[in-house]
Design a protein around this motif. Structure first.
Motif, mmCIF file in Angstrom:
data_model
loop_
_atom_site.group_PDB
_atom_site.id
_atom_site.type_symbol
_atom_site.label_atom_id
_atom_site.label_comp_id
_atom_site.label_asym_id
_atom_site.label_seq_id
_atom_site.Cartn_x
_atom_site.Cartn_y
_atom_site.Cartn_z
ATOM 1 N N ALA A 156 -62.438 -43.324 -10.315
ATOM 2 C CA ALA A 156 -62.924 -42.290 -11.230
ATOM 3 C C ALA A 156 -61.817 -41.295 -11.546
ATOM 4 N N ARG A 157 -61.040 -40.913 -10.546
ATOM 5 C CA ARG A 157 -59.939 -39.983 -10.770
ATOM 6 C C ARG A 157 -58.918 -40.576 -11.724
ATOM 7 N N GLU A 158 -58.597 -41.846 -11.532
ATOM 8 C CA GLU A 158 -57.624 -42.489 -12.409
ATOM 9 C C GLU A 158 -58.151 -42.599 -13.832
ATOM 10 N N VAL B 27 -63.749 -30.441 -21.187
ATOM 11 C CA VAL B 27 -64.038 -31.280 -20.019
ATOM 12 C C VAL B 27 -65.054 -32.365 -20.364
ATOM 13 N N ALA B 28 -66.068 -32.009 -21.145
ATOM 14 C CA ALA B 28 -67.113 -32.983 -21.491
ATOM 15 C C ALA B 28 -66.526 -34.164 -22.257
ATOM 16 N N GLU B 29 -65.615 -33.897 -23.191
ATOM 17 C CA GLU B 29 -65.012 -34.975 -23.967
ATOM 18 C C GLU B 29 -64.137 -35.860 -23.084
ATOM 19 N N ILE B 30 -63.390 -35.244 -22.189
ATOM 20 C CA ILE B 30 -62.548 -36.019 -21.282
ATOM 21 C C ILE B 30 -63.399 -36.960 -20.442
ATOM 22 N N PRO C 5 -69.319 -39.189 -15.002
ATOM 23 C CA PRO C 5 -70.142 -37.980 -15.129
ATOM 24 C C PRO C 5 -69.292 -36.721 -15.013
ATOM 25 N N LYS C 6 -69.766 -35.654 -15.660
ATOM 26 C CA LYS C 6 -69.004 -34.405 -15.684
ATOM 27 C C LYS C 6 -68.751 -33.861 -14.282
ATOM 28 N N TYR D 239 -65.064 -32.555 -9.019
ATOM 29 C CA TYR D 239 -64.844 -33.083 -7.671
ATOM 30 C C TYR D 239 -63.350 -33.266 -7.432
ATOM 31 N N PHE D 240 -62.632 -33.659 -8.477
ATOM 32 C CA PHE D 240 -61.197 -33.941 -8.343
ATOM 33 C C PHE D 240 -60.315 -32.789 -8.818
#
Length: 205
Positions: free
Chosen positions: A7-9, A29-32, A39-40, A45-46
């Protein structure tokens, strides 16, 4: 752990693609997360902020680029041949990006310098560190060339700074005009800048 790392990658990859396409400021952030398919909540988390993500994107890109620069500049060829190879690979990367997405992407570091250096101190400092590392790597090659009497420049550090600036400036022009042929002048200009004693044959891309 594997899924978390994945997920981070995905977030990093999506952020880098979006930054290269549209810049940093316009992104949310939502678009990323939508582009990454996560999920947002995964974002926070990261990464504690969008700025922290930008720094991670910068670091990841520099890790890969530094490996490429080290491979080329620490090779066995003559110093000027190594430097010429760096220019050739830079041009080839910009051509590949243009063929892939239709536009010249430019340099991620240069793009972010123009956009963020007056807004975010931590990003500005990180970019300064990266460009200084690039200058140091080029300086070592120019110093070696000077020791072999292949160039006449005396202040190798300032010459290295000018060489890096030459690369960045021509990549910027290539992006502005969406034309990689702008990069063809980089190597002849570099030779003139260094006071190269003998003409260098063009390197195959």
């Amino acid at each position: 752990m594997g899924r978390s790392s994945d997920a981070r990658e995905k977030i990093l990859s999506a952020a880098r693609s979006l930054i290269e396409l549209r810049g940093y400021s316009a992104l949310g952030v939502a678009e990323i997360c939508k582009t990454a398919g996560v999920p947002k909540g995964s974002f926070y988390y990261f990464f504690e902020s969008k700025e922290a993500l930008a720094l991670a994107v910068i670091d990841e890109h520099w890790t890969a680029q530094r490996q490429d620069w080290t491979r080329v500049l620490n090779g066995d060829a003559r110093p000027l041949d190594r430097l010429r190879r760096l220019f050739a690979e830079t041009e080839a990367a910009q051509r590949a990006a243009q063929q892939s997405c239709g536009t010249v992407s430019g340099c991620l570091f240069g793009n972010l310098t123009l956009e963020m250096s007056n807004q975010t101190e931590t990003v500005r400092e990180r970019l300064q560190e990266i460009f200084e590392s690039q200058v140091e790597m080029v300086d070592s090659v120019i110093t070696e060339a000077a020791g072999r009497d292949e160039v006449t420049v005396t202040d190798t550090r300032e010459a290295a700074r000018s060489v890096v600036a030459q690369i960045e400036g021509q990549v910027l022009f290539a992006k502005l005009y969406n034309n990689t042929s702008r990069l063809g002048a980089v190597w002849p200009n570099c030779l003139a800048l260094l006071g190269a004693r003998t003409p260098q044959a063009p390197v195959d891309a």
